[in-house]
Design an enzyme around this catalytic site. Structure first.
Site: not given
Ligand code: HEM
Length: 515
Positions: A9, A261
């Site tokens: 984030h 994820h």
């Molecule tokens: C409970 C934990 C988490 C939830 C519920 C969550 C949920 C999400 C959601 C809903 C998206 C947007 C998906 C889309 O519409 O393309 C997203 C993007 C992303 N997530 Fe997670 N995530 C979680 C944890 C993590 C973790 C632990 C990592 C990496 C170590 C991560 C890395 C990313 C990355 C790199 C993006 C793209 C961000 C961007 O450029 O907008 N997330 N995640």
């Protein structure tokens, strides 16, 4: 896992998304039926659910909402030719933008403008993130009296673990500001704010590069590729390079970093100070409803839980809480994070898995069988049944099927992308904390202290009443990593910041965040 989401984030947020909030653009009906292509909005790229889907077929869902990321074509950017480029709306640097905001306006909205502090609100004897001004808009709140936060990042409310770490980092800022104010009574608000922010970011970079990333990218790999150094004591690492672009790579944010994820655990344990399990929360009950962390002793119990409970394996399996129940808002089923990730890969038009292998210096596959150097044969057989050609395999999919490199939590293709990204993130950042710049850098004495920063101490200092922690808080408790009193865990000695040097500023109108 949870720190990884913090890093994410801080570094990227695709433009036009609403994350956990329901997107106003509907590409499916509210009960998951398809909308005709002629009526759907032009940014729609709905995920079509096959009729035999084991989960969604139970409720007849045919369609998952998916809205395309905005690109330079959608904005006022000058078109420079070439393919569309997706936009991001947060700063790429590891600069705690999720705590401080991404602009002067965002920052001014969450700063106290007194004593260098950020706004915290007192509730039930605790200090919490300030409340959103649009509770029912920003959270899945039943009424506007529910807790819903405002911070430097709009995703703050998405899940309880995230809200906890946002709170910890905010409290840490104020803890530092109060200490600096006591050490330097002549400092004004702005000096205190900027100095505290600088220390908070430096500690966070130390923790991310020296404690967290080695677990994911492998310490040896990081040393070899100059992401970290065996820099003793107070020596600088002057590796800033003006020619390195620190922007976040599309392949990183849209494929490689999302591989983690798979580590998300759908059950969040609540633990006592003795580390006995007091209960647990189910993740999908608390998406976008962060108030649960303010109930009773939950803040500390959940923090201990996150530090104690192992994350899920980094592999091809995803917890049903995010695979079937993502943002379900009291409905039996929600969305599917894994599908969103794959669809986002296609939305952004990333290079194929095979192209990326070649880019990373691995062998280009000329047949399905050629993938067997990194992917097991039974998995290749499954891929064959899903893709027409081996050339079609998406990066998000292929990269996550590779056997991990020894000492790291990813296979060679993702590791290549992640390593390149975190190299750029440090070398392209002129304010990286190890940099010895005379004006912006730390003194050698201060650097010695900053290198003592740890996740364990951060949690100890910013819980409500957390009095013990294992020294390596990203690792599970063990004989070599036992729970110990917080007082035994090294702390950054802020007395090294007693009026070390005058605050360097020439132009008073250029003050960041001035009201
Ligand atoms: C409970 C934990 C988490 C939830 C519920 C969550 C949920 C999400 C959601 C809903 C998206 C947007 C998906 C889309 O519409 O393309 C997203 C993007 C992303 N997530 Fe997670 N995530 C979680 C944890 C993590 C973790 C632990 C990592 C990496 C170590 C991560 C890395 C990313 C990355 C790199 C993006 C793209 C961000 C961007 O450029 O907008 N997330 N995640």
């Amino acid at each position: 896992m949870q720190w990884g989401q913090i890093i994410t984030h801080d570094m990227s947020m695709q433009a036009g998304g609403t994350q956990s909030k329901k997107h106003p653009t509907r590409c499916c009906t509210d009960d998951g039926r398809l909308i005709g292509l002629d009526t759907a909005h032009k940014t729609c790229f709905a995920i079509i659910v096959p009729p035999h889907d084991p989960a969604y077929s139970q409720v007849g869902t045919e369609c998952l909402n998916f809205v395309r990321t905005l690109t330079d074509r959608d904005s006022n950017c000058q078109y420079a030719g070439g393919p569309a480029e997706q936009l991001t709306v947060v700063t790429s640097y590891l600069d705690l933008s999720l705590v401080y905001g991404n602009s002067i306006q965002q920052n001014s909205d969450i700063r106290e403008f007194q004593g260098g502090r950020m706004i915290v609100e007192e509730r039930n004897g605790g200090k919490w993130l300030p409340l959103s001004r649009n509770v029912t808009g920003d959270c899945d709140a039943v009424d506007s009296s529910e807790v819903c936060y405002r911070s430097g990042d709009v995703r703050v409310n998405q899940n309880p673990g995230l809200a906890i770490l946002q709170t910890v980092l905010l409290r840490e800022h104020n803890r530092i500001a109060d200490a600096l104010a006591a050490l330097n009574p002549h400092y004004d608000d702005r000096t205190l704010f900027q100095e505290s922010r600088k220390i908070n970011i430096a500690q966070y970079q130390q923790i991310s590069y020296y404690e967290w990333l080695p677990i994911f990218l492998g310490a040896e790999n990081m040393l070899k590729n100059r992401l970290i150094y065996k820099a003793p004591g107070g020596s600088y690492v002057n590796d800033f390079d003006l020619n390195i672009d620190p922007s976040v790579l599309n392949e990183h944010a849209t494929a490689a970093f999302r591989y983690f994820h798979s580590q998300i655990e759908g059950r969040l344990d609540l633990l006592s100070e003795m580390r006995t399990v007091l209960g647990s929360l189910t993740l999908s009950d608390w998406f976008n409803r962060p108030g649960i962390i303010e109930v009773g002793d939950n803040f500390d119990s959940l923090t201990r839980g996150h530090a104690t409970q192992p994350e899920e394996l980094t592999d091809i399996n995803f917890d049903r809480q995010i695979k079937h129940f993502l943002f379900r808002r009291n409905m039996p089923f929600g969305s599917d994070l894994r599908s969103l990730d794959i669809q986002r890969n296609r939305d952004h038009g990333l290079a194929s898995y095979n192209d990326m292998r070649e880019f990373c210096g691995l062998r280009r596959a000329h047949s399905w069988e050629d993938y067997s150097d990194l992917i097991s044969v039974p998995i290749i057989e499954k891929l064959k049944s899903l893709y027409h050609s081996h050339e079609d395999v998406d990066l998000t999919v292929g990269g996550s099927l590779e056997a991990h490199v020894s000492g790291a939590l990813a296979g060679p293709t993702f590791l290549c992308i992640l390593t390149e990204q975190f190299y750029r993130t440090r070398v392209g950042d002129r304010f990286f904390f190890e940099n010895g710049d005379k004006i912006t850098g730390f003194t050698p004495d201060q650097l010695v202290e900053l290198r003592k920063a740890s996740m364990a101490r951060l949690l100890c200092d910013n819980g409500n009443r957390i009095t013990s922690m294992q020294p390596e808080a990203f690792r599970t408790v063990s004989g070599s990593n036992p729970i110990m009193p917080c007082t035994n865990i090294a702390q950054v000695d802020l007395t090294k910041w007693i009026d070390q040097k005058p605050y360097a500023t020439a132009d008073p109108s250029a003050h960041y965040g001035r009201k």
